[in-house]
Design a protein around this motif. Structure first.
Motif, short mmCIF file in Angstrom:
data_model
loop_
_atom_site.label_atom_id
_atom_site.label_comp_id
_atom_site.label_asym_id
_atom_site.label_seq_id
_atom_site.Cartn_x
_atom_site.Cartn_y
_atom_site.Cartn_z
N PRO A 1 2.85 9.47 3.29
CA PRO A 1 2.13 8.41 4.03
C PRO A 1 3.05 7.54 4.87
O PRO A 1 2.67 7.09 5.96
CB PRO A 1 1.45 7.60 2.92
CG PRO A 1 1.34 8.55 1.78
CD PRO A 1 2.55 9.41 1.84
N GLY B 1 5.55 11.91 -2.05
CA GLY B 1 5.15 10.51 -2.08
C GLY B 1 5.54 9.74 -0.83
O GLY B 1 5.00 8.67 -0.56
N VAL C 1 0.83 -1.21 0.00
CA VAL C 1 0.00 0.00 0.00
C VAL C 1 0.86 1.25 0.00
O VAL C 1 0.61 2.21 -0.75
CB VAL C 1 -0.95 -0.03 1.22
CG1 VAL C 1 -1.65 1.32 1.38
CG2 VAL C 1 -1.98 -1.13 1.06
N LEU C 2 1.90 1.27 0.82
CA LEU C 2 2.78 2.45 0.87
C LEU C 2 3.52 2.64 -0.45
O LEU C 2 3.72 3.77 -0.91
CB LEU C 2 3.77 2.30 2.02
CG LEU C 2 3.16 2.37 3.43
CD1 LEU C 2 4.23 2.10 4.48
CD2 LEU C 2 2.52 3.73 3.67
N ALA D 1 1.77 6.55 -6.95
CA ALA D 1 0.69 7.42 -7.42
C ALA D 1 1.03 8.89 -7.23
O ALA D 1 0.81 9.72 -8.13
CB ALA D 1 -0.60 7.06 -6.68
N LEU D 2 1.58 9.25 -6.07
CA LEU D 2 1.95 10.64 -5.84
C LEU D 2 3.10 11.06 -6.74
O LEU D 2 3.18 12.21 -7.17
CB LEU D 2 2.31 10.84 -4.37
CG LEU D 2 1.15 10.71 -3.38
CD1 LEU D 2 1.65 10.82 -1.94
CD2 LEU D 2 0.10 11.79 -3.64
N GLY E 1 8.75 4.27 -4.98
CA GLY E 1 7.90 3.19 -4.49
C GLY E 1 8.68 2.07 -3.82
O GLY E 1 8.31 1.60 -2.74
N SER F 1 1.00 4.02 -3.02
CA SER F 1 0.69 5.43 -2.76
C SER F 1 1.86 6.32 -3.16
O SER F 1 1.66 7.41 -3.72
CB SER F 1 0.35 5.62 -1.28
OG SER F 1 1.47 5.29 -0.45
#
Length: 563
Positions: A72, A69, A16-17, A23-24, A39, A20
Motif C-alpha cells: 500500500p 505489507g 493507516v499505512l 495486518a499484512l 509498521g 495495513s
C-alpha cells in the motif's frame, strides 16, 4: 512549518499505512518484532516521502519485493514522487529504476520457480503500483501548476489593462488641460485687459464703470479658477499662465485665489447682486465644519445654480439656502419663473452631471427639477465628515470601471515618432512582472505538452494492464479447474479420456507441485493443475495432481503447497 490540517492528514495517512502493514505482516506470519518494525517503517517512509520522494520510492520498491505489507505504501510513494520530482528525465529515470529493482528482486525471491513468461507478466503487473500513481500525481501537479500560472498571467493582464486605461485617462486629462489653458486662458486674459481699460475710461458713467468692474472681477476670478482646474487635471502640477496674459495684479486687484467652500458662497451671492439679480441668502441650523471636498461641492452647487438662473431665467428672483441639518448640509438654489424667455443660450447639462459626480464622491446626492410655480430648483445633500475626517457615507467602491477599448488604448494615442524609433508603450523593455508571466507561459506550454505525454503514457499503461489481464485469464483457463471437475475424474479411467476433460496445464502460471509435494508413483507421468479456491493460509495454495501409467489414471491427489 506545516499547517494543522496537513499535520492531521499526514498523521492519519501514516497510521493507516502502518496498520495495513501490520495486518499484512500478521497474515504472512512474521514475528511480532518484524511486524512492528514493518509498521513503523511504513509510517516513517510515509512522512519522509515529501522531503525525499525519490529515495522513499526506491526504498519502498525494494521492500515491496520481499514484504507484501509495504505494497500500500508503494502507491502513495509513487504518487508523491510523481508530484515532487523535478525534471522529466530525472522522474523517468527514478521510476524506471524503481520498477527494475522491484521486478529483479521479485524474480530473485521466487527463484528457481520462475519462467520468462511469468517474468513478463510480473513486469506488466508492477507497472500498476509503480508507474500509474506516479503518472497520475505528475499530471495533477502539472495541471495545478498550469492553472496557477494561467491565473497569475490573467491577473497580470488585468493589471496591465487597468494601467493602460489609467495612462489613457491621464493623457486625455492633460490634453483637455492644455486646450483649456491655451484657449480659455487667452480669452479670459483679453476680457480682463479690455474691462480694465474700460474701468478707467472717464467717458463712462459711474454705474457703467461699476458694471465693468464687476465684469473685471469675474474675469480675474475665472482666471484663478481656470488655473486651479488645469492644475487638478494635470495632477497637481504647477500650471503656467498664458504667455500673452497680463498679471491680474496690474489692475490693482488682489490676485489671490477665491475662497471655494461654504465661506465663498457670500462672494458668489454678492457678485450676482452686483450683476443686477435679486438674490436672497438664507441660513439655518447650527454651523458645522465640512470636509474640504464637500465644501467645494457646496460652493460649486451654488455657483452652478446661480449661473443657470442667470442664463435661463433672467430677471427672476433667486433664493440661496444653506440648511445645517443634524447629519448633513442641504444646499438649495431656487429661482422663480423667468421674466422674459431666454433665447440662444446653449445648455448641455454637463454642469449638473459634474455636480452629481462631485456629490457622489463625498457620499451625498444632487436633485434638480422644476418647481410648482414654474421656476427651477437645484439642491444637494452633503454629509458631515466622520470622526476620522472622511465622508460619513463614502461612494460605493463597487462602481463599474470602464476600460479603454483595444483599438483606443494608450499606444494608439501616442504620436508617431521618427523612423526607427520604438513604438512600445514602455521603451526600456517589458516590466519584470510581465516578462516573468510570459516566461511562465512558455513553461506552461511545456507543462501542457508534458501533461499530454503523461496522459498518453497512462493510456499505454492501462492498455498494458488490460492486455495483461486478458492474458492472465487465458493462462488461468489452461491450468485451473474447479473442485467438481477433480471429483468427477475416477481412478482407472483411460488417460485420453481424462486429459480430454481437463486443461492441458501448459501455462506460465503453472509452477509445478512444489518441493514439498508428495512423491510421484514410480514410472508414472503426472499432470499438475491449480484449484480455483484459496488455500488454508496466505502462503499456501491447493494443487490437484493426476498421475498416469500404461494409458490409465492410477492416482489423483489433492494437497497444498507453499507459494
Amino acid at each position: 512549518m506545516w499547517p494543522a490540517r496537513r499535520i492531521v492528514g499526514e498523521s492519519l495517512l501514516g497510521l493507516v499505512l502502518a496498520l495495513s502493514a501490520v495486518a499484512l505482516g500478521i497474515m504472512e506470519k512474521h514475528g511480532p518484532a518484524a511486524t512492528v518494525g514493518i509498521g513503523l517503517g511504513a509510517a516513517l517512509l510515509s512522512v519522509l516521502r515529501r522531503v525525499l520522494p525519490a529515495t522513499v520510492l526506491l526504498v519502498t520498491a525494494v521492500g515491496c519485493a520481499a514484504l507484501s505489507g509495504v505494497a500500500p505504501l508503494l502507491f502513495v510513494a509513487s504518487w508523491s514522487a510523481g508530484r515532487r520530482i523535478d525534471g522529466l528525465g530525472r522522474a523517468a529515470g527514478c521510476f524506471a529504476l524503481a520498477h527494475a529493482l522491484a521486478l529483479t528482486l521479485s524474480v530473485f525471491w521466487e527463484m528457481p520457480d520462475v519462467s520468462l513468461s511469468l517474468t513478463v507478466v510480473a513486469g506488466l503487473l508492477l507497472l500498476i503500483p509503480v508507474l500509474l500513481p506516479g503518472l497520475a500525481g505528475r499530471y495533477w501537479s502539472q495541471r495545478r501548476t498550469l492553472t496557477y500560472t494561467l491565473d497569475e498571467y490573467n491577473a497580470q493582464l488585468l493589471r496591465e489593462r487597468v494601467m493602460i486605461a489609467g495612462h489613457a485617462r491621464i493623457r486625455e486629462r492633460q490634453r483637455i488641460a492644455q486646450d483649456m489653458h491655451d484657449s480659455l486662458g487667452h480669452q479670459l486674459a483679453l476680457i480682463a485687459v479690455h474691462t480694465g481699460a474700460l474701468e478707467v475710461d472717464r467717458t463712462l458713467t459711474a454705474a457703467q464703470r461699476e458694471a465693468v468692474g464687476v465684469l473685471r472681477e469675474a474675469s480675474v476670478a475665472a482666471m484663478h479658477e481656470l488655473r486651479d482646474v488645469v492644475g487638478v487635471l494635470r495632477d497637481g502640477a504647477e500650471t503656467p499662465g498664458p504667455a500673452d496674459a497680463p498679471d491680474p495684479s496690474a489692475y490693482g486687484e488682489d490676485p489671490g485665489t477665491a475662497v471655494q467652500g461654504v465661506a465663498g458662497v457670500d462672494s458668489l451671492v454678492e457678485a450676482s447682486r452686483k450683476a443686477g439679480a435679486a438674490v436672497e441668502l438664507r441660513r439655518s441650523g447650527d454651523v458645522r465644519p465640512l470636509a474640504p471636498t464637500a465644501g467645494r461641492a457646496a460652493y460649486r452647487v451654488v455657483q452652478e445654480g446661480l449661473t443657470n438662473a442667470h442664463k435661463h431665467a433672467p430677471g427672476a428672483s433667486i433664493v440661496v439656502g444653506l440648511r445645517h441639518e443634524p447629519d448633513s448640509l442641504v444646499v438649495e438654489v431656487a429661482n422663480g419663473p423667468a421674466a422674459e424667455p431666454a433665447s440662444g443660450v446653449p445648455s448641455g447639462r454637463q454642469g449638473l452631471t459634474g455636480l452629481g459626480e462631485r456629490a457622489r464622491l463625498v457620499g451625498g446626492m444632487v436633485h434638480a427639477g422644476p418647481t410648482p410655480d414654474g421656476g427651477f430648483r437645484l439642491a444637494a445633500v452633503l454629509p458631515y465628515p466622520s470622526q476620522d475626517g472622511e465622508p460619513a457615507n463614502p461612494a460605493h467602491e463597487a462602481a463599474p470601471t470602464t476600460f479603454v477599448a483595444a483599438a483606443d488604448d494608450f499606444r494608439a494615442q501616442r504620436p508617431a515618432g521618427p523612423p526607427g524609433q520604438s513604438d512600445h508603450v514602455i521603451d526600456r523593455g517589458l516590466p519584470k512582472e510581465l516578462a516573468r508571466a510570459m516566461n511562465r507561459t512558455k513553461r506552461g506550454n511545456g507543462i501542457a505538452i508534458g501533461c499530454g505525454i503523461a496522459a498518453l503514457a497512462g493510456v499505454v499503461v492501462v492498455a498494458a494492464a488490460v492486455v495483461g489481464g486478458i492474458f492472465l485469464m487465458r493462462e488461468a483457463d489452461k491450468v485451473m479447474i474447479e473442485p467438481e471437475q477433480y471429483d468427477a475424474v475416477k481412478v482407472g479411467q483411460s488417460e485420453a479420456e481424462v486429459r480430454a476433460r481437463l486443461p492441458h496445464g501448459d501455462s506460465v502460471l503453472n509452477t509445478g507441485p512444489g518441493t514439498d509435494a508428495p512423491a510421484e508413483p514410480e514410472g508414472s507421468t503426472c499432470l499438475t493443475l491449480m484449484s480455483t479456491e484459496f488455500g488454508s493460509s496466505m502462503d499456501t495454495e491447493p494443487v490437484f495432481r493426476f498421475c498416469f501409467r500404461d494409458g490409465k489414471l492410477i492416482e489423483k491427489r489433492s494437497f497444498e503447497t507453499k507459494v
